[in-house]
Design a protein around this motif. Sequence first.
Motif: not given
Length: 258
Positions: A224-242
Motif C-alpha cells: 500500500d505504501m509503495l503504491k502511495l509513494s509512486a502516486q505522489y512521486f509521479g504527481s504534478a506536485e511531486g515533479q515540481e518539488g523534485i
Amino acid sequence: MAEELVHYEVRRGIATITLDSPRNRNALSAQLRRELREHLTEAVRDDQVRVVVLTHTGPVFCSGMDLKEATGASAGDQGVNEFPAILEQLWTSPKPVVAALKGPARAGGVGLVAACDIAVAANEATFAFSEVRIGVVPAIISVTVLPRLLPRQAHELFLTGESFDAQRAVRIGLLNSAVPVDGVDAEVRRYTDMLALGGPVALAATKEMLRQERSANLGEVFADMLKLSAQYFGSAEGQEGITAFVQKRKPSWVPTED
C-alpha cells in the motif's frame, strides 16, 4: 447583532482563528461553536490557506463547554451532539492545524488541543480533564485525546481530574512544545514556516496516511505504501518539488514574503 466571538484572518497563507470570549474563559458556547465551525470550513475551502492556527485572547485558551448553557439542558441542547463535528473538522482538516496556547485548557478545550496536528503552549499553561469532578464523562474528547496520550497517563488524568502543567503535557504527548509565554508566537511561527514548505497535496495525503489503521500484515502495508509513494512521486506536485530541488529553487507552492 451579537458581537463576534471567533475571529478569522489570513496572512501569508496562514489562517488564524482566534477564540475571543474572555469574559467566560472562551467557553464553548453555542455562538462560539457555530462561529468556530464556520471559520474552520472557510479555512479548508480557501485555496490560499496553507496552514491553520487556532489561538485565543484573554488568559484562558478554552475552559470547555459553557456550563451555564448546559444547566438543565438535554444532551442535544447543550452541544454534546455538535462538538464532535468541530473535533472532526480539526482532526481531518487537509491543512495542518497548529494550536497556540498562552493559558489553561480544560475538558473540551483539551479536546481541541488534541485534535490539532501540532500544539504549542506557554510554560504557565495548565490542563485538566475535569469532567469527572462534575459528574460527567470525558467521552467526546477521548476520541482525539487518547491517540495522543500514553495509556497509563490517560487513566490517571481522566479518572482523577487532576491539573497538570505544560511540561508534563509535552512528556505525555499532548503538546509538541512548551516555551516561555513571550516565546509562544515565535515558536508557532517556526512551525508554520516549516509547514508552509510542504506541498499542499502531499500534506493532505500525509495527514490522511497518519490517520489510517494499518494491517498486521507487513507485506500488505508495504504494498500500500509503495503504491502511495509512486502516486505522489509521479504527481504534478511531486515533479515540481523534485525539479525545484534539482534547480536549487523554491517550489511554486512556497509562499513569498510580504
